[in-house]
Enzyme design. Sequence first.
Site, PDB file in Angstrom:
ATOM      1  N   ARG A  70       0.862  -1.187   0.000  1.00  0.00           N
ATOM      2  CA  ARG A  70       0.000   0.000   0.000  1.00  0.00           C
ATOM      3  C   ARG A  70       0.897   1.236   0.000  1.00  0.00           C
ATOM      4  O   ARG A  70       1.669   1.448   0.943  1.00  0.00           O
ATOM      5  CB  ARG A  70      -0.905  -0.013   1.242  1.00  0.00           C
ATOM      6  CG  ARG A  70      -1.739   1.242   1.384  1.00  0.00           C
ATOM      7  CD  ARG A  70      -2.718   1.145   2.554  1.00  0.00           C
ATOM      8  NE  ARG A  70      -3.509   2.350   2.620  1.00  0.00           N
ATOM      9  CZ  ARG A  70      -3.394   3.307   3.544  1.00  0.00           C
ATOM     10  NH1 ARG A  70      -2.511   3.173   4.524  1.00  0.00           N
ATOM     11  NH2 ARG A  70      -4.146   4.369   3.496  1.00  0.00           N
ATOM     12  N   HIS A 113      -2.928  10.917   0.382  1.00  0.00           N
ATOM     13  CA  HIS A 113      -2.432  10.734   1.747  1.00  0.00           C
ATOM     14  C   HIS A 113      -1.786  12.061   2.150  1.00  0.00           C
ATOM     15  O   HIS A 113      -0.595  12.155   2.410  1.00  0.00           O
ATOM     16  CB  HIS A 113      -1.440   9.564   1.806  1.00  0.00           C
ATOM     17  CG  HIS A 113      -1.165   9.037   3.183  1.00  0.00           C
ATOM     18  ND1 HIS A 113      -1.324   7.701   3.526  1.00  0.00           N
ATOM     19  CD2 HIS A 113      -0.738   9.641   4.311  1.00  0.00           C
ATOM     20  CE1 HIS A 113      -0.987   7.524   4.796  1.00  0.00           C
ATOM     21  NE2 HIS A 113      -0.618   8.696   5.296  1.00  0.00           N
ATOM     22  N   GLU A 158      -7.508   8.675   5.803  1.00  0.00           N
ATOM     23  CA  GLU A 158      -7.762   9.381   7.062  1.00  0.00           C
ATOM     24  C   GLU A 158      -8.211  10.829   6.872  1.00  0.00           C
ATOM     25  O   GLU A 158      -7.509  11.773   7.284  1.00  0.00           O
ATOM     26  CB  GLU A 158      -6.511   9.339   7.954  1.00  0.00           C
ATOM     27  CG  GLU A 158      -6.038   7.941   8.276  1.00  0.00           C
ATOM     28  CD  GLU A 158      -4.848   7.911   9.241  1.00  0.00           C
ATOM     29  OE1 GLU A 158      -4.373   8.973   9.633  1.00  0.00           O
ATOM     30  OE2 GLU A 158      -4.407   6.805   9.586  1.00  0.00           O
ATOM     31  N   ASN A 281      -7.619   2.127   9.691  1.00  0.00           N
ATOM     32  CA  ASN A 281      -6.322   2.307  10.345  1.00  0.00           C
ATOM     33  C   ASN A 281      -6.574   2.338  11.841  1.00  0.00           C
ATOM     34  O   ASN A 281      -7.295   3.211  12.332  1.00  0.00           O
ATOM     35  CB  ASN A 281      -5.667   3.621   9.906  1.00  0.00           C
ATOM     36  CG  ASN A 281      -5.287   3.599   8.431  1.00  0.00           C
ATOM     37  OD1 ASN A 281      -5.385   2.563   7.767  1.00  0.00           O
ATOM     38  ND2 ASN A 281      -4.845   4.735   7.933  1.00  0.00           N
ATOM     39  N   TYR A 283      -4.725   2.119  15.710  1.00  0.00           N
ATOM     40  CA  TYR A 283      -3.504   2.147  16.511  1.00  0.00           C
ATOM     41  C   TYR A 283      -3.761   1.974  17.995  1.00  0.00           C
ATOM     42  O   TYR A 283      -3.025   1.297  18.686  1.00  0.00           O
ATOM     43  CB  TYR A 283      -2.757   3.476  16.291  1.00  0.00           C
ATOM     44  CG  TYR A 283      -2.137   3.546  14.910  1.00  0.00           C
ATOM     45  CD1 TYR A 283      -0.868   3.043  14.681  1.00  0.00           C
ATOM     46  CD2 TYR A 283      -2.842   4.080  13.827  1.00  0.00           C
ATOM     47  CE1 TYR A 283      -0.294   3.069  13.420  1.00  0.00           C
ATOM     48  CE2 TYR A 283      -2.275   4.110  12.564  1.00  0.00           C
ATOM     49  CZ  TYR A 283      -1.009   3.601  12.369  1.00  0.00           C
ATOM     50  OH  TYR A 283      -0.449   3.611  11.115  1.00  0.00           O
ATOM     51  N   GLU A 347      -3.712   0.079   8.035  1.00  0.00           N
ATOM     52  CA  GLU A 347      -2.553   0.481   8.845  1.00  0.00           C
ATOM     53  C   GLU A 347      -2.747  -0.051  10.253  1.00  0.00           C
ATOM     54  O   GLU A 347      -3.838   0.065  10.830  1.00  0.00           O
ATOM     55  CB  GLU A 347      -2.412   2.004   8.966  1.00  0.00           C
ATOM     56  CG  GLU A 347      -1.951   2.707   7.734  1.00  0.00           C
ATOM     57  CD  GLU A 347      -1.805   4.209   7.931  1.00  0.00           C
ATOM     58  OE1 GLU A 347      -1.594   4.659   9.083  1.00  0.00           O
ATOM     59  OE2 GLU A 347      -1.912   4.930   6.928  1.00  0.00           O
TER      60      GLU A 347
HETATM   61  O1  IFM Z   1       2.295   7.842   9.859  1.00  0.00           O
HETATM   62  C1  IFM Z   1       0.913   7.919   9.998  1.00  0.00           C
HETATM   63  C2  IFM Z   1       0.235   7.725   8.658  1.00  0.00           C
HETATM   64  O2  IFM Z   1       0.670   8.634   7.719  1.00  0.00           O
HETATM   65  C3  IFM Z   1      -1.252   7.855   8.811  1.00  0.00           C
HETATM   66  N1  IFM Z   1      -1.761   7.027   9.862  1.00  0.00           N
HETATM   67  C4  IFM Z   1      -1.096   7.083  11.134  1.00  0.00           C
HETATM   68  C5  IFM Z   1       0.390   6.886  10.958  1.00  0.00           C
HETATM   69  C6  IFM Z   1       1.103   6.943  12.317  1.00  0.00           C
HETATM   70  O3  IFM Z   1       0.881   8.173  12.924  1.00  0.00           O
END
Ligand code: IFM
Length: 439
Positions: A70, A113, A158, A281, A283, A347
């Site tokens: 990706r 992006h 995002e 995405n 985290y 992500e």
């Molecule tokens: O590095 C970023 C990415 O560009 C977008 N999503 C979160 C990642 C970590 O902060």
Amino acid sequence: MNFLWGAATSSYQIEGAATADGRTPSIWDTFSRTPGKVKNGETGDVACDHYHRYPDDIRLMSELGLRAYRFSVAWPRIVPEPGTVNPKGLDFYSHLVDTLLERDITPWPTLYHWDLPQYLEDAGGWPNRDTAYRFAEYAALVHDRLSDRVTNWTTLNEPWCSSLLGYAAGEHAPGRTEPGKAIEAVHHLLLGHGLAVQNLSGKVGITLNMTHVTPATGSPEDADAARRIDGLQNRLFIDPVLLGSYPEDVVKDLAHLSDFGHVREGDLDTISLPIDMLGINYYSPALVAAGNESGGLTPWIGAEDVRWVDGGRARTTMNWEIDEQGLLDLLRRIQKDYPAVDLYITENGAAFADEVSADGGVHDAGRVDYLSRHIEACAEAVRDGVQLKGYFAWSLLDNFEWAHGYGQRFGIVHVDFETQKRTPKDSALWYASRIKRPL
Ligand code: IFM
């Protein structure tokens, strides 16, 4: 099951070659040169020099056994001036795609992006409706050139960050602090997505940064705080795309900033045109409570009086709590509330203070643990019936982490930014062996 395993990057974070072959500045070139915006005044001018080193990077991907890559396309390489097309920019991505395919790696491009051409910001940026139309035109140019070889397309990455961090909090490019305009930016990003969908064939999707939001206590105030954060982070974006409407409660929360008069008849039909996949995405989770004394500029417009509560878990160097249960809960919830599309984790990953050891390796046990826990959560979600079809680790390479500069290392491959030497970390070796097995 044919689960797709990959890794992800983005153009400004890794390509470098900021002025090569006709590329013009994006809002991140400008923002990173604005004093005080990016740590140590760092820029993406060189980054991982992937623009020149992509054949080696793709060889590395192949050695790790990645089945998909990706990446994102830099809009200012393709349309460097209003109304132009830069063949050299298109050539770069065409060569990239060919090189991936030679190694049997599926190209998985994202069209936006965050590197908006600066000339479009000068004309008003995402709060300007016209930007949505320019995005759709640019998407068509890339599609025309690559669609004989590319079948999976992501429009935006995002949009929460591009709109609320960029135009309300000012923490991301273009660094504006105009909450009302940020709400217009949300809409025009989503409109750009829908207009672009009309120009794309194959499998089309959007990637949202989503989280699982939980109230800190059972109080009605904390429940309302969680509702508002879930609204701003998740539903403000996913509802228009998959349900064709803005969430009423969020529109009410934002009423003091915008009457949504910028939303024209038919826009939501365009925004909610059918798509094939939703990229998620993930985290970190969000444990929230009512009441925040700190004030100040925030992306949480309409929920400034909410505070984040420490869940007592280990954190990455981004200060993000690690909680794979949040991913599992999020996946279950999306499957239940928005069942129509295939899901991909586009992500997931963690930043740690990695160093090359005396033995030449990078022993990032924390990242191995993070990835294995989250991949297990994905496996459990699939066993539960979640239509999750793939997983992309963020990131292939250590890279330019936006306002944090190069200090936050997310790569499964270490990059020495002095020499550009790549060293697969223990996490890359672990991932290579994990992805040989089914999910
Ligand atoms: O590095 C970023 C990415 O560009 C977008 N999503 C979160 C990642 C970590 O902060």
